[in-house]
Write an enzyme that holds these catalytic residues in place. Structure first.
Site, PDB file in Angstrom:
ATOM      1  N   ARG A 281      -0.111  -9.303  12.989  1.00 41.22           N
ATOM      2  CA  ARG A 281      -0.775  -8.421  11.957  1.00 41.22           C
ATOM      3  C   ARG A 281      -1.705  -9.140  11.206  1.00 41.22           C
ATOM      4  NH1 ARG A 281       4.458  -5.635  10.367  1.00 41.22           N
ATOM      5  NH2 ARG A 281       3.162  -4.516   8.714  1.00 41.22           N
TER       6      ARG A 281
ATOM      7  N   LYS B 146       0.785  -1.121  -0.030  1.00 38.41           N
ATOM      8  CA  LYS B 146      -0.086  -0.104   0.164  1.00 38.41           C
ATOM      9  C   LYS B 146       0.989   1.285  -0.169  1.00 38.41           C
ATOM     10  CE  LYS B 146      -1.878  -1.104   3.943  1.00 38.41           C
ATOM     11  NZ  LYS B 146      -1.271  -2.869   4.027  1.00 38.41           N
TER      12      LYS B 146
ATOM     13  N   ARG C 270     -10.167  -0.368   8.335  1.00 46.96           N
ATOM     14  CA  ARG C 270      -9.598  -1.747   8.404  1.00 46.96           C
ATOM     15  C   ARG C 270     -10.677  -2.521   9.342  1.00 46.96           C
ATOM     16  NH1 ARG C 270      -3.416  -2.306   9.158  1.00 46.96           N
ATOM     17  NH2 ARG C 270      -2.931  -0.172   8.787  1.00 46.96           N
TER      18      ARG C 270
ATOM     19  N   ARG D   8      11.012  -1.359  11.110  1.00 44.40           N
ATOM     20  CA  ARG D   8      10.116  -1.054  11.860  1.00 44.40           C
ATOM     21  C   ARG D   8      10.037  -2.236  12.999  1.00 44.40           C
ATOM     22  NH1 ARG D   8       4.725   0.287   8.334  1.00 44.40           N
ATOM     23  NH2 ARG D   8       3.703  -1.158   9.563  1.00 44.40           N
TER      24      ARG D   8
ATOM     25  N   ARG E  44      11.882  -5.548   4.612  1.00 42.20           N
ATOM     26  CA  ARG E  44      11.700  -3.896   4.565  1.00 42.20           C
ATOM     27  C   ARG E  44      12.626  -3.085   5.266  1.00 42.20           C
ATOM     28  NH1 ARG E  44       5.683  -1.897   5.282  1.00 42.20           N
ATOM     29  NH2 ARG E  44       5.944  -2.813   7.406  1.00 42.20           N
TER      30      ARG E  44
HETATM   31  P1  AP5 Z   1       4.888  -1.641   1.804  1.00 43.65           P
HETATM   32  O1  AP5 Z   1       4.346  -0.582   0.566  1.00 43.65           O
HETATM   33  O2  AP5 Z   1       5.574  -0.955   2.848  1.00 43.65           O
HETATM   34  O3  AP5 Z   1       3.567  -2.265   2.393  1.00 43.65           O
HETATM   35  P2  AP5 Z   1       2.027  -1.937   3.212  1.00 43.65           P
HETATM   36  O4  AP5 Z   1       1.124  -2.586   2.573  1.00 43.65           O
HETATM   37  O5  AP5 Z   1       2.466  -0.489   3.363  1.00 43.65           O
HETATM   38  O6  AP5 Z   1       2.406  -2.703   4.431  1.00 43.65           O
HETATM   39  P3  AP5 Z   1       2.322  -2.072   5.883  1.00 43.65           P
HETATM   40  O7  AP5 Z   1       3.318  -2.912   6.589  1.00 43.65           O
HETATM   41  O8  AP5 Z   1       2.665  -0.518   5.862  1.00 43.65           O
HETATM   42  O9  AP5 Z   1       1.044  -2.287   6.093  1.00 43.65           O
HETATM   43  P4  AP5 Z   1       0.275  -2.364   7.580  1.00 43.65           P
HETATM   44  O10 AP5 Z   1      -1.011  -2.370   7.290  1.00 43.65           O
HETATM   45  O11 AP5 Z   1       0.723  -3.592   8.266  1.00 43.65           O
HETATM   46  O12 AP5 Z   1       0.804  -1.056   8.399  1.00 43.65           O
HETATM   47  P5  AP5 Z   1       0.150   0.321   8.719  1.00 43.65           P
HETATM   48  O13 AP5 Z   1       1.411   1.211   8.632  1.00 43.65           O
HETATM   49  O14 AP5 Z   1      -0.946   0.838   7.803  1.00 43.65           O
HETATM   50  O15 AP5 Z   1       5.821  -2.836   1.224  1.00 43.65           O
HETATM   51  C1  AP5 Z   1       6.249  -3.767   1.921  1.00 43.65           C
HETATM   52  C2  AP5 Z   1       7.665  -4.230   1.456  1.00 43.65           C
HETATM   53  O16 AP5 Z   1       7.335  -4.815   0.166  1.00 43.65           O
HETATM   54  C3  AP5 Z   1       8.747  -2.970   1.134  1.00 43.65           C
HETATM   55  O17 AP5 Z   1       9.789  -3.561   1.621  1.00 43.65           O
HETATM   56  C4  AP5 Z   1       8.635  -2.914  -0.325  1.00 43.65           C
HETATM   57  O18 AP5 Z   1       9.582  -2.488  -0.891  1.00 43.65           O
HETATM   58  C5  AP5 Z   1       8.141  -4.243  -0.768  1.00 43.65           C
HETATM   59  N1  AP5 Z   1       7.107  -4.207  -1.955  1.00 43.65           N
HETATM   60  C6  AP5 Z   1       6.143  -3.422  -1.995  1.00 43.65           C
HETATM   61  N2  AP5 Z   1       5.424  -3.500  -3.376  1.00 43.65           N
HETATM   62  C7  AP5 Z   1       6.100  -4.288  -3.815  1.00 43.65           C
HETATM   63  C8  AP5 Z   1       5.965  -4.936  -5.190  1.00 43.65           C
HETATM   64  N3  AP5 Z   1       5.158  -5.010  -6.093  1.00 43.65           N
HETATM   65  N4  AP5 Z   1       6.790  -6.079  -5.762  1.00 43.65           N
HETATM   66  C9  AP5 Z   1       7.978  -6.527  -4.750  1.00 43.65           C
HETATM   67  N5  AP5 Z   1       8.098  -5.874  -3.663  1.00 43.65           N
HETATM   68  C10 AP5 Z   1       6.965  -4.906  -3.134  1.00 43.65           C
HETATM   69  O19 AP5 Z   1      -0.269   0.177  10.129  1.00 43.65           O
HETATM   70  C11 AP5 Z   1       0.780  -0.226  11.353  1.00 43.65           C
HETATM   71  C12 AP5 Z   1      -0.243  -0.386  12.601  1.00 43.65           C
HETATM   72  O20 AP5 Z   1      -0.967   0.846  12.899  1.00 43.65           O
HETATM   73  C13 AP5 Z   1      -1.259  -1.436  12.633  1.00 43.65           C
HETATM   74  O21 AP5 Z   1      -0.716  -2.745  12.863  1.00 43.65           O
HETATM   75  C14 AP5 Z   1      -2.192  -1.031  13.794  1.00 43.65           C
HETATM   76  O22 AP5 Z   1      -1.700  -1.340  14.860  1.00 43.65           O
HETATM   77  C15 AP5 Z   1      -2.263   0.505  13.409  1.00 43.65           C
HETATM   78  N6  AP5 Z   1      -3.137   0.958  12.676  1.00 43.65           N
HETATM   79  C16 AP5 Z   1      -2.807   1.726  11.425  1.00 43.65           C
HETATM   80  N7  AP5 Z   1      -4.230   1.959  10.754  1.00 43.65           N
HETATM   81  C17 AP5 Z   1      -5.255   1.436  11.490  1.00 43.65           C
HETATM   82  C18 AP5 Z   1      -6.564   1.443  11.607  1.00 43.65           C
HETATM   83  N8  AP5 Z   1      -7.141   1.796  10.526  1.00 43.65           N
HETATM   84  N9  AP5 Z   1      -7.172   0.833  12.582  1.00 43.65           N
HETATM   85  C19 AP5 Z   1      -6.604   0.237  13.556  1.00 43.65           C
HETATM   86  N10 AP5 Z   1      -5.272   0.147  13.671  1.00 43.65           N
HETATM   87  C20 AP5 Z   1      -4.458   0.774  12.770  1.00 43.65           C
HETATM   88 MG    MG Z   2       2.341   0.904   4.697  1.00 46.40          MG
END
Ligand code: AP5
Ligand code: MG
Ligand code: ZN
Length: 216
Positions: A171, A13, A87, A160, A127
Site C-alpha cells: 500500500r 484520514k 488517489r 483489516r 489498528r
Molecule cells: P486511520 O484513521 O484508520 O488511517 P487512514 O488514513 O484512514 O488509513 P487507511 O488504512 O484507512 O488508509 P488507506 O488509504 O490505506 O485505506 P482505504 O480504506 O482508503 O488511522 C490508522 C491508525 O492510526 C488507527 O489505529 C488510529 O487509531 C491511529 N491514529 C489515527 N490518527 C492518529 C493520530 N493523530 N495519532 C495517533 N494515532 C492515530 O483504502 C483501502 C483500499 O481500498 C486501498 O488499498 C485500495 O485497494 C482501495 N481503494 C480505496 N480508494 C481507492 C481509490 N480512490 N482508488 C483506487 N483504490 C482505492
Molecule cells: Mg481509512
C-alpha cells in the site's frame, strides 16, 4: 462544504473524518469503506476487487471512477467529505471535471502528511476496526474501553486484512508510485493545505475546525 482528505495509508484520514463529522454534518464518502462493504457482502463488484483490496493494490481507475461518480452525482451529496478518493492523477483530473460539471467544485483539500514510514507501520499494525460501524481504534494510541468491543455500538473489533505487514508495504509503495504525484498536482494548482499527521488528533481537529470556519 466540500472537503477532500488526502494522506498515505495510516495517515489518520478515517479517524480525523469521524471527528470532523461530529461538528459538520455532511455526507461522508469513502471509496475504501464502500469497497470493503462490497467485499464483505461478496457482491459481483466485491468479487472483482477483493484481490486488489486484500493485497494492498489500488483498484483500477475505471472501477473506482464508476463508484465515485455515482456517489458524487447523488442529489443528497451536494456537500461532502471525501476520504481516500482521489488517489491517482487521473482520478483527480476526472474529479475536477465531474465536480465542475455538477456545479459542486472542491473547496478544501487537506493533506495529512507523514514524514516517517515507521509511523505508518506502528499505526497500522495496532489498528482495530469495528466489524459493524467501522469505528477506528488502536491497541495503544486509542484503545476501546472494553478489549475487542466497540465503544459506539458494542460489536466485535477486527483487524483489516490489508493491515498485514506485507500488504502495508504494498500500500505504501502504491501511495508513493501513484498517489504522491497527484499530491504534487494539487500543490502545483496551489490549493492544497498541509497538515502534520503526527500531531495529536485533538490538536489536528482544532486546526481543521478553524480552517473550516470560513466555509460555513
Ligand atoms: P486511520 O484513521 O484508520 O488511517 P487512514 O488514513 O484512514 O488509513 P487507511 O488504512 O484507512 O488508509 P488507506 O488509504 O490505506 O485505506 P482505504 O480504506 O482508503 O488511522 C490508522 C491508525 O492510526 C488507527 O489505529 C488510529 O487509531 C491511529 N491514529 C489515527 N490518527 C492518529 C493520530 N493523530 N495519532 C495517533 N494515532 C492515530 O483504502 C483501502 C483500499 O481500498 C486501498 O488499498 C485500495 O485497494 C482501495 N481503494 C480505496 N480508494 C481507492 C481509490 N480512490 N482508488 C483506487 N483504490 C482505492
Ligand atoms: Mg481509512
Ligand atoms: Zn461499532
Amino acid at each position: 462544504m466540500r472537503i477532500v482528505l488526502l494522506g498515505c495509508p495510516g495517515a489518520g484520514k478515517g479517524s480525523l473524518a469521524s471527528l470532523i463529522l461530529e461538528k459538520h454534518h455532511i455526507p461522508y464518502l469513502s471509496t475504501g469503506a464502500y469497497f470493503r462493504k462490497e467485499v464483505a457482502d461478496n457482491t459481483d463488484l466485491g468479487k472483482e476487487i477483493k484481490h486488489y483490496m486484500e493485497s494492498g493494490l489500488l483498484v483500477p481507475d475505471s472501477v473506482t471512477m464508476r463508484v465515485a461518480s455515482k456517489m458524487l452525482e447523488a442529489p443528497e451529496n451536494e456537500n461532502y467529505l471525501l476520504d481516500g478518493f482521489p488517489r491517482t492523477v487521473n482520478q483527480a483530473m476526472m474529479l475536477d471535471e465531474l465536480t465542475t460539471k455538477l456545479g459542486r467544485p472542491l473547496q478544501v483539500i487537506l493533506n495529512l502528511y507523514v514524514k516517517d514510514d515507521e509511523v505508518v507501520y506502528r499505526r497500522l499494525t495496532g489498528r482495530q476496526i469495528c466489524s459493524k460501524c467501522g469505528a477506528i481504534y488502536h491497541t495503544r494510541n486509542h484503545p476501546s474501553k472494553v478489549e475487542g468491543v466497540c465503544d459506539v455500538c458494542g460489536a466485535n473489533l477486527v483487524i483489516r486484512k490489508d493491515d498485514q505487514l506485507e500488504s502495508v508495504k504494498i500500500r505504501l509503495n502504491e501511495y508513493y508510485r501513484l498517489t504522491e504525484p497527484m499530491v504534487d498536482y494539487y500543490k502545483m494548482k496551489g490549493n492544497l493545505i498541509e497538515l502534520d499527521a503526527e500531531l495529536d488528533s485533538e490538536v489536528l481537529l482544532e486546526e481543521v475546525n478553524s480552517l473550516l470556519e470560513k466555509y460555513k
